[in-house]
Write a protein that holds these residues in place. Structure first.
Motif, mmCIF file in Angstrom:
data_model
loop_
_atom_site.group_PDB
_atom_site.id
_atom_site.type_symbol
_atom_site.label_atom_id
_atom_site.label_comp_id
_atom_site.label_asym_id
_atom_site.label_seq_id
_atom_site.Cartn_x
_atom_site.Cartn_y
_atom_site.Cartn_z
ATOM 1 N N PHE A 194 52.581 39.014 30.697
ATOM 2 C CA PHE A 194 51.856 40.127 31.297
ATOM 3 C C PHE A 194 50.357 39.889 31.184
ATOM 4 O O PHE A 194 49.885 39.364 30.186
ATOM 5 C CB PHE A 194 52.235 41.445 30.602
ATOM 6 C CG PHE A 194 53.722 41.630 30.515
ATOM 7 C CD1 PHE A 194 54.461 41.960 31.636
ATOM 8 C CD2 PHE A 194 54.392 41.443 29.314
ATOM 9 C CE1 PHE A 194 55.841 42.113 31.570
ATOM 10 C CE2 PHE A 194 55.770 41.584 29.231
ATOM 11 C CZ PHE A 194 56.499 41.922 30.364
ATOM 12 N N TYR A 195 49.622 40.313 32.210
ATOM 13 C CA TYR A 195 48.175 40.122 32.245
ATOM 14 C C TYR A 195 47.491 41.430 32.630
ATOM 15 O O TYR A 195 48.042 42.230 33.393
ATOM 16 C CB TYR A 195 47.797 39.031 33.260
ATOM 17 C CG TYR A 195 48.188 37.657 32.781
ATOM 18 C CD1 TYR A 195 47.261 36.832 32.164
ATOM 19 C CD2 TYR A 195 49.491 37.194 32.917
ATOM 20 C CE1 TYR A 195 47.616 35.574 31.698
ATOM 21 C CE2 TYR A 195 49.861 35.941 32.450
ATOM 22 C CZ TYR A 195 48.913 35.141 31.847
ATOM 23 O OH TYR A 195 49.270 33.901 31.370
ATOM 24 N N ALA A 196 46.320 41.632 32.094
ATOM 25 C CA ALA A 196 45.476 42.769 32.471
ATOM 26 C C ALA A 196 44.078 42.220 32.719
ATOM 27 O O ALA A 196 43.513 41.528 31.865
ATOM 28 C CB ALA A 196 45.450 43.814 31.361
ATOM 29 N N GLU A 197 43.565 42.489 33.897
ATOM 30 C CA GLU A 197 42.243 42.012 34.280
ATOM 31 C C GLU A 197 42.108 40.500 34.113
ATOM 32 O O GLU A 197 41.095 39.988 33.645
ATOM 33 C CB GLU A 197 41.159 42.756 33.503
ATOM 34 C CG GLU A 197 41.175 44.258 33.773
ATOM 35 C CD GLU A 197 40.184 45.021 32.906
ATOM 36 O OE1 GLU A 197 39.290 44.394 32.307
ATOM 37 O OE2 GLU A 197 40.332 46.242 32.837
ATOM 38 N N GLY A 198 43.185 39.783 34.439
ATOM 39 C CA GLY A 198 43.166 38.325 34.386
ATOM 40 C C GLY A 198 43.317 37.713 33.009
ATOM 41 O O GLY A 198 43.248 36.505 32.859
ATOM 42 N N LYS A 199 43.525 38.546 31.987
ATOM 43 C CA LYS A 199 43.653 38.026 30.627
ATOM 44 C C LYS A 199 45.060 38.309 30.104
ATOM 45 O O LYS A 199 45.640 39.355 30.395
ATOM 46 C CB LYS A 199 42.625 38.686 29.708
ATOM 47 C CG LYS A 199 41.213 38.326 30.092
ATOM 48 C CD LYS A 199 40.226 38.880 29.114
ATOM 49 C CE LYS A 199 38.848 38.400 29.581
ATOM 50 N NZ LYS A 199 37.773 38.987 28.907
ATOM 51 N N PRO A 200 45.591 37.369 29.281
ATOM 52 C CA PRO A 200 46.925 37.584 28.728
ATOM 53 C C PRO A 200 46.967 38.833 27.846
ATOM 54 O O PRO A 200 46.055 39.083 27.071
ATOM 55 C CB PRO A 200 47.184 36.330 27.886
ATOM 56 C CG PRO A 200 46.106 35.363 28.216
ATOM 57 C CD PRO A 200 44.995 36.112 28.854
ATOM 58 N N VAL A 201 48.029 39.609 27.986
ATOM 59 C CA VAL A 201 48.235 40.794 27.153
ATOM 60 C C VAL A 201 48.999 40.367 25.906
ATOM 61 O O VAL A 201 50.041 39.717 25.991
ATOM 62 C CB VAL A 201 49.027 41.873 27.928
ATOM 63 C CG1 VAL A 201 49.386 43.039 27.018
ATOM 64 C CG2 VAL A 201 48.233 42.349 29.126
ATOM 65 N N ARG A 202 48.482 40.740 24.748
ATOM 66 C CA ARG A 202 49.143 40.434 23.472
ATOM 67 C C ARG A 202 50.213 41.481 23.195
ATOM 68 O O ARG A 202 50.149 42.598 23.705
ATOM 69 C CB ARG A 202 48.118 40.419 22.343
ATOM 70 C CG ARG A 202 47.066 39.316 22.489
ATOM 71 C CD ARG A 202 46.012 39.415 21.401
ATOM 72 N NE ARG A 202 46.602 39.792 20.136
ATOM 73 C CZ ARG A 202 46.673 39.013 19.060
ATOM 74 N NH1 ARG A 202 46.150 37.821 19.104
ATOM 75 N NH2 ARG A 202 47.218 39.435 17.950
ATOM 76 N N ALA A 203 51.164 41.132 22.358
ATOM 77 C CA ALA A 203 52.278 42.038 22.040
ATOM 78 C C ALA A 203 51.780 43.402 21.586
ATOM 79 O O ALA A 203 52.282 44.442 22.030
ATOM 80 C CB ALA A 203 53.165 41.411 20.960
ATOM 81 N N GLU A 204 50.781 43.411 20.736
ATOM 82 C CA GLU A 204 50.284 44.658 20.159
ATOM 83 C C GLU A 204 49.518 45.519 21.169
ATOM 84 O O GLU A 204 49.231 46.675 20.909
ATOM 85 C CB GLU A 204 49.373 44.354 18.961
ATOM 86 C CG GLU A 204 50.043 43.601 17.829
ATOM 87 C CD GLU A 204 50.269 42.114 18.112
ATOM 88 O OE1 GLU A 204 51.147 41.545 17.451
ATOM 89 O OE2 GLU A 204 49.621 41.529 18.997
#
Length: 176
Positions: free
Chosen positions: A130-140
């Motif tokens: 999953f990504y938000a604003e082009g950056k990987p989303v971390r589990a937390e």
């Protein structure tokens, strides 16, 4: 990857089609099942290309069996596929496991190490499902129990695989 599996298993010993299918199914069938509609055309392509040899043997209690064995041309093709895997074979977990299953057939430790280094480099690149604003989303950061679970399992698996790759490379890099 189906052709790599066929060539890899037949490097170890001649097999008939059903035995070959069972071995491929054991290797990756739970994730990517192999159908007769995929297996037998692949075998035919490899026979036509001169990479497999086939002959008929009597069956033990059934119809005659078509036995398959690897030719010298097939062995060279297998080694070339192992030396120079496609990028998808490095980045896809199931495909990479298929490479690992047969990587021992490369006798040059430097060639084996080069394949493992490519996988390690891929695993060290930050990524996510999953990504938000082009950056990987971390589990937390997911705010979703189930996506968090996916990402935590993937992180643990990646960590374990990187550790194994580093250990394997240390062994392969030793002289002798």
């Amino acid at each position: 990857m189906l052709e790599l599996s066929i060539l890899g298993f037949l490097t170890e010993q001649p097999l008939h089609g059903y035995e070959l299918k069972e071995r491929i199914k054991a290797l990756s069938g739970h994730v990517r099942p192999v159908s007769d509609g995929a297996l037998y055309p692949a075998i035919t392509r490899l026979v036509t290309a001169g990479k497999l040899d086939q002959h008929t043997e009597p069956g033990t209690s059934a119809a005659p069996r078509r036995m398959l064995s690897l030719t010298d041309k097939g062995r060279e093709d297998l080694l070339e596929r192992l030396r120079h895997p496609k990028q998808a074979e490095i980045t896809d977990h199931v495909r990479f496991n298929t490479l690992l299953a047969f990587l021992r057939h490369l006798t040059d430790r430097r060639e084996q190490a080069a394949v493992l280094r490519r996988r390690l480099e891929f695993l060290r690149t930050p990524a996510s499902f999953f990504y938000a604003e082009g950056k990987p989303v971390r589990a937390e950061e997911t705010g979703d129990l189930f996506r968090e679970g996916m990402l935590r399992v993937a992180r643990a698996t990646g960590r374990a695989e990187r550790a194994w790759l580093e250990e394997a490379l240390a062994q392969l890099d030793q002289p002798g």
